[in-house]
Design a protein around this motif. Structure first.
Motif, PDB file in Angstrom:
ATOM      1  N   VAL B  51       0.995  -1.461   0.014  1.00 27.42           N
ATOM      2  CA  VAL B  51       0.372   0.147  -0.622  1.00 27.42           C
ATOM      3  C   VAL B  51       0.597   0.747   0.145  1.00 27.42           C
ATOM      4  O   VAL B  51       0.341   2.500  -0.635  1.00 27.42           O
ATOM      5  N   GLY B  52       1.573   1.020   1.226  1.00 24.44           N
ATOM      6  CA  GLY B  52       2.834   2.664   1.033  1.00 24.44           C
ATOM      7  C   GLY B  52       4.322   2.521   0.910  1.00 24.44           C
ATOM      8  O   GLY B  52       4.963   3.860   0.289  1.00 24.44           O
ATOM      9  N   GLY B  53       4.567   0.835   0.574  1.00 21.19           N
ATOM     10  CA  GLY B  53       5.918   1.333   0.217  1.00 21.19           C
ATOM     11  C   GLY B  53       6.503   0.532   0.912  1.00 21.19           C
ATOM     12  O   GLY B  53       6.528   0.424   1.916  1.00 21.19           O
ATOM     13  N   VAL B  54       7.850   0.747   1.219  1.00 18.23           N
ATOM     14  CA  VAL B  54       8.911   0.083   2.313  1.00 18.23           C
ATOM     15  C   VAL B  54       9.370   1.180   3.070  1.00 18.23           C
ATOM     16  O   VAL B  54       9.414   0.797   4.320  1.00 18.23           O
ATOM     17  N   GLY B  55       9.381   2.351   2.567  1.00 20.70           N
ATOM     18  CA  GLY B  55      10.790   3.622   3.527  1.00 20.70           C
ATOM     19  C   GLY B  55       8.720   3.772   4.508  1.00 20.70           C
ATOM     20  O   GLY B  55       9.516   4.205   5.033  1.00 20.70           O
ATOM     21  N   ALA B  56       7.712   4.219   3.961  1.00 18.66           N
ATOM     22  CA  ALA B  56       6.790   4.680   4.558  1.00 18.66           C
ATOM     23  C   ALA B  56       5.920   3.725   6.071  1.00 18.66           C
ATOM     24  O   ALA B  56       6.443   3.931   7.003  1.00 18.66           O
ATOM     25  N   THR B  57       6.225   1.614   4.992  1.00 16.69           N
ATOM     26  CA  THR B  57       6.235   0.649   6.517  1.00 16.69           C
ATOM     27  C   THR B  57       7.324   0.462   7.535  1.00 16.69           C
ATOM     28  O   THR B  57       6.502   0.647   8.602  1.00 16.69           O
ATOM     29  N   LEU B  58       8.302   1.263   6.754  1.00 20.19           N
ATOM     30  CA  LEU B  58       9.217   1.026   8.692  1.00 20.19           C
ATOM     31  C   LEU B  58       9.405   1.812   9.518  1.00 20.19           C
ATOM     32  O   LEU B  58       9.143   1.948  10.296  1.00 20.19           O
ATOM     33  N   VAL B  59       9.065   3.027   8.645  1.00 24.68           N
ATOM     34  CA  VAL B  59       8.686   4.373   9.712  1.00 24.68           C
ATOM     35  C   VAL B  59       7.760   4.067  10.349  1.00 24.68           C
ATOM     36  O   VAL B  59       7.751   4.346  11.509  1.00 24.68           O
ATOM     37  N   ASN B  60       6.360   3.638   9.258  1.00 21.95           N
ATOM     38  CA  ASN B  60       5.224   3.674  10.251  1.00 21.95           C
ATOM     39  C   ASN B  60       5.137   2.582  11.734  1.00 21.95           C
ATOM     40  O   ASN B  60       5.728   2.516  12.904  1.00 21.95           O
ATOM     41  N   ALA B  61       5.974   1.557  10.935  1.00 22.35           N
ATOM     42  CA  ALA B  61       6.670  -0.125  12.299  1.00 22.35           C
ATOM     43  C   ALA B  61       7.169   1.089  13.739  1.00 22.35           C
ATOM     44  O   ALA B  61       6.743   0.382  14.205  1.00 22.35           O
ATOM     45  N   GLY B  62       8.130   1.899  12.513  1.00 21.65           N
ATOM     46  CA  GLY B  62       9.223   2.908  13.947  1.00 21.65           C
ATOM     47  C   GLY B  62       8.538   3.248  14.906  1.00 21.65           C
ATOM     48  O   GLY B  62       8.788   3.499  16.348  1.00 21.65           O
ATOM     49  N   ILE B  63       7.624   4.287  14.204  1.00 20.06           N
ATOM     50  CA  ILE B  63       7.115   5.262  15.124  1.00 20.06           C
ATOM     51  C   ILE B  63       6.043   4.322  15.921  1.00 20.06           C
ATOM     52  O   ILE B  63       6.126   5.001  17.743  1.00 20.06           O
ATOM     53  N   LEU B  64       5.130   3.391  15.097  1.00 20.71           N
ATOM     54  CA  LEU B  64       4.146   2.850  16.659  1.00 20.71           C
ATOM     55  C   LEU B  64       5.015   1.954  17.691  1.00 20.71           C
ATOM     56  O   LEU B  64       4.359   1.950  19.134  1.00 20.71           O
ATOM     57  N   GLY B  65       6.039   2.129  17.233  1.00 22.44           N
ATOM     58  CA  GLY B  65       7.094   1.112  18.329  1.00 22.44           C
ATOM     59  C   GLY B  65       7.520   2.150  19.036  1.00 22.44           C
ATOM     60  O   GLY B  65       7.887   1.596  20.467  1.00 22.44           O
ATOM     61  N   ILE B  66       8.052   3.034  18.899  1.00 27.53           N
ATOM     62  CA  ILE B  66       8.419   4.033  19.613  1.00 27.53           C
ATOM     63  C   ILE B  66       7.560   4.324  20.812  1.00 27.53           C
ATOM     64  O   ILE B  66       7.681   4.763  21.924  1.00 27.53           O
ATOM     65  N   ALA B  67       6.341   4.565  19.967  1.00 29.15           N
ATOM     66  CA  ALA B  67       5.276   5.542  20.781  1.00 29.15           C
ATOM     67  C   ALA B  67       4.890   4.451  22.282  1.00 29.15           C
ATOM     68  O   ALA B  67       4.506   4.686  23.112  1.00 29.15           O
ATOM     69  N   SER B  68       4.766   3.411  21.620  1.00 26.79           N
ATOM     70  CA  SER B  68       4.669   1.771  22.983  1.00 26.79           C
ATOM     71  C   SER B  68       6.097   2.343  23.985  1.00 26.79           C
ATOM     72  O   SER B  68       5.353   2.353  25.190  1.00 26.79           O
ATOM     73  N   VAL B  69       7.041   1.899  23.667  1.00 22.13           N
ATOM     74  CA  VAL B  69       7.567   1.917  24.614  1.00 22.13           C
ATOM     75  C   VAL B  69       7.887   3.811  25.531  1.00 22.13           C
ATOM     76  O   VAL B  69       7.844   3.402  26.745  1.00 22.13           O
ATOM     77  N   VAL B  70       7.247   4.850  24.844  1.00 23.72           N
ATOM     78  CA  VAL B  70       7.266   6.097  25.096  1.00 23.72           C
ATOM     79  C   VAL B  70       6.057   5.967  26.213  1.00 23.72           C
ATOM     80  O   VAL B  70       6.213   6.981  27.489  1.00 23.72           O
ATOM     81  N   LEU B  71       4.680   4.904  25.784  1.00 22.27           N
ATOM     82  CA  LEU B  71       3.843   5.084  26.688  1.00 22.27           C
ATOM     83  C   LEU B  71       4.426   4.083  28.176  1.00 22.27           C
ATOM     84  O   LEU B  71       4.154   4.405  29.367  1.00 22.27           O
ATOM     85  N   ILE B  72       4.759   2.838  27.830  1.00 18.47           N
ATOM     86  CA  ILE B  72       5.671   2.006  29.056  1.00 18.47           C
ATOM     87  C   ILE B  72       5.989   2.842  29.905  1.00 18.47           C
ATOM     88  O   ILE B  72       5.681   2.515  30.967  1.00 18.47           O
ATOM     89  N   TYR B  73       7.535   3.494  29.513  1.00 15.54           N
ATOM     90  CA  TYR B  73       8.630   4.736  30.766  1.00 15.54           C
ATOM     91  C   TYR B  73       7.662   5.823  31.445  1.00 15.54           C
ATOM     92  O   TYR B  73       7.061   5.950  31.992  1.00 15.54           O
ATOM     93  N   GLY B  74       6.756   6.442  30.544  1.00 18.21           N
ATOM     94  CA  GLY B  74       5.729   7.270  30.496  1.00 18.21           C
ATOM     95  C   GLY B  74       4.707   6.752  32.166  1.00 18.21           C
ATOM     96  O   GLY B  74       4.915   7.274  32.861  1.00 18.21           O
TER      97      GLY B  74
END
Lengths: 113, 418
Positions: B51-74
């Motif tokens: 749907v979005g290509g490899v760059g956008a998919t990796l960025v989407n996965a990276g952002i969601l992963g980082i946001a999850s860890v930030v939530l856990i830490y917060g």
């Protein structure tokens, strides 16, 4: 916190089931509601448990409380015949003290409200 | 061990994905790709690489992963097996169904529930993170109902909030249905919730159905990427154990001795380096499984592999997973399903949600669980129309609740003390 009394009874269930299933031990249980905490005291008699086994059990039970998991998983405690969820009891406890002496195992669990 | 080290370990992977994505394609292309991902209905199986290509998919996965860890830490929650599993699952499903738009209402809905109940958000955070399984519900209502955009977005957000709000009490309750033998419990809960909502939508003539948008274009790249990553996890585990192989093997022995039934936190049962070793080993085993079946690494298969790796810190290991995978393969060979197709490959990977059945009742029971799982998973998706991404967790709940009482009746109780 919600379901507090049910959680206490589940913790009692899990520990009692463990000793009944594995050792068929006579048990004395005392549950004391105190201000801001519950104290659970267990005395199991005629427990044929060597030192290594006792230490392993102690390692499973002595753990610090994990509120982020207990609210989700507490309903699993005390559900199986062979009582496999002692780790859950540990996650729901603020302190666990264990002593072994002359065939008796004493466990004191404190859970703060 | 330094308390921050687990956070560094868990956040490192999504950071690598984010940086890789940004290096892969120019920013405008990534931006367009992200918009395409957000505009996709995202129901099963929507491969974001297509749907979005490899760059956008990796960025989407990276952002969601980082946001999850930030939530856990917060939230001041500990990084333990369940949260490692949650982060890897969120990242994995960011390759096919979860995006930076559709997870937000669900996370906020769970927060509203915590406020309503007067408990801290961290008490429901694990369910909230796993609960993003219903992301496609938000996406579908946003883009595929044919309503005016402002009306559609409002309805989508309201239902997303509602889903997030009801998941915590439901997830805790649903555990009793399978007694903890289905590791993806929120998948089962999401399936019930999704089926409930979709049935109502269908009564109003909104038709929701599964789709199949897949690409194998990036197979070779991801094969190399993940083999290196899993070898790195194994090396990291050895390094973290300070080359104390005795302690590492002792931790692994304790992990392998665990049946895997909920709640089996391998960080606590073994230790952190033992859990990481198990993650690396399970990652390589998953890759090998895909190669043997002749599958390709597309979004859903990558999601399956990363979920297995995450749950290798929370209930899964070689000895309780392989029988289930074998059962799925045997079923695919004797039934109408084609072994090499993506639905069968991911059924094998995600079917390891039933690993505790093998762990508790033995290899034959595990094979039987896998065998039945394939048939059930191919038939239950229609109930929620593909809005529940953890369809295998939904199916696993039915398989476990059917098999476990029977296996329990057949088994002679025996002591396995400490």
């Amino acid at each position: 916190m919600k379901h507090e009394k049910k959680k206490i009874s589940k913790m009692v269930d899990e520990i009692l089931t463990y000793f009944l299933f594995h050792y068929n031990s006579p048990a004395e249980i005392k549950v004391t509601p105190k201000s801001g905490a519950y104290l659970l005291e267990f005395t199991f008699s005629k427990v044929e448990m060597d030192k290594k086994e006792f230490e392993k059990l102690k390692n499973r039970l002595v753990s610090k409380r994990v509120p982020e998991l207990e609210d989700y998983y507490w309903q699993l405690a005390g559900e199986l015949d062979d009582s496999d969820e002692l780790m859950l009891v540990a996650m729901m406890s603020d302190s666990v003290e264990m002593k072994q002496d002359a065939g008796q195992v004493k466990i004191k669990v404190t859970r703060k409200l | 061990m330094n308390e921050k080290l687990p956070f560094v370990f868990v956040i490192a992977f999504p950071v690598v994905l984010l940086v890789s994505g940004l290096m892969f394609e120019p920013l405008p292309v990534i931006g367009e790709g992200l918009l395409a991902i957000i505009a996709a209905p995202s129901v099963l199986l929507t491969d974001y690489l297509a749907v979005g290509g490899v760059g956008a998919t990796l960025v989407n996965a990276g952002i969601l992963g980082i946001a999850s860890v930030v939530l856990i830490y917060g939230c001041k929650a500990q990084i333990n097996g369940p949260f490692i599993a949650a982060v890897y699952t969120v990242v994995g499903f960011a390759f096919f169904g979860k995006n930076i738009y559709n997870v937000v209402p669900i996370l906020v809905g769970a927060w509203l529930y915590s406020v309503h109940q007067g408990v801290q958000y961290r008490n429901v955070l694990l369910i909230a993170l796993f609960g993003t399984t219903l992301g496609p519900l938000v996406s579908f209502l946003t883009v595929a109902t044919g309503l005016a955009p402002n009306v559609a977005i409002t309805i989508a957000i309201v239902f997303g909030l509602l889903a997030g709000f009801v998941l915590p009490p439901l997830a805790s309750h649903m555990l009793r249905f399978h007694d903890g033998y289905n590791i993806y419990n929120v998948g089962f809960t999401g399936g019930i919730t999704g089926a409930f909502f979709v049935a109502v939508f269908r009564s109003f003539d909104f038709e929701i159905g599964a789709t199949s948008v897949l690409t194998g274009e990036y197979h070779a790249f991801f094969m190399q990427f993940f083999v290196v990553m899993f070898l790195f996890l194994i090396a990291l585990s050895v390094f973290m154990s300070r080359l104390d192989y005795g302690a590492l093997f002792s931790a692994l022995r304790r992990i392998y001795a665990s049946g895997g039934r909920l709640v089996s936190d391998f960080v606590q049962i073994g230790n952190f380096s033992g859990a990481i070793m198990n993650m690396g080993v399970m990652g390589l085993a998953s890759i090998l499984f895909v190669i043997i079946l002749g599958g390709e690494l597309n979004g859903p298969v990558i999601g399956g592999i990363l979920t297995v790796v995450g749950f290798a810190a929370f209930g899964k290991h070689l000895f309780n997973c392989v029988p289930v995978m074998l059962g799925v393969v045997i079923a695919s060979l004797v039934t109408a399903w084609n072994t090499t197709t993506t639905p069968v490959v991911i059924a094998g990977l995600f079917g390891t949600t039933l690993a505790p059945v093998a762990g508790q009742y033995g290899v034959v029971a595990g094979i039987a669980a896998g065998f039945f799982h394939l048939s059930i998973v191919m038939n239950v998706g229609i109930l929620h129309g593909g809005v529940n991404l953890y369809n295998n967790g939904f199916a696993g709940g039915f398989v476990a609740s059917f098999l476990v009482p029977v296996l329990d009746a057949l088994r002679r109780p025996r002591s396995n003390r400490t």
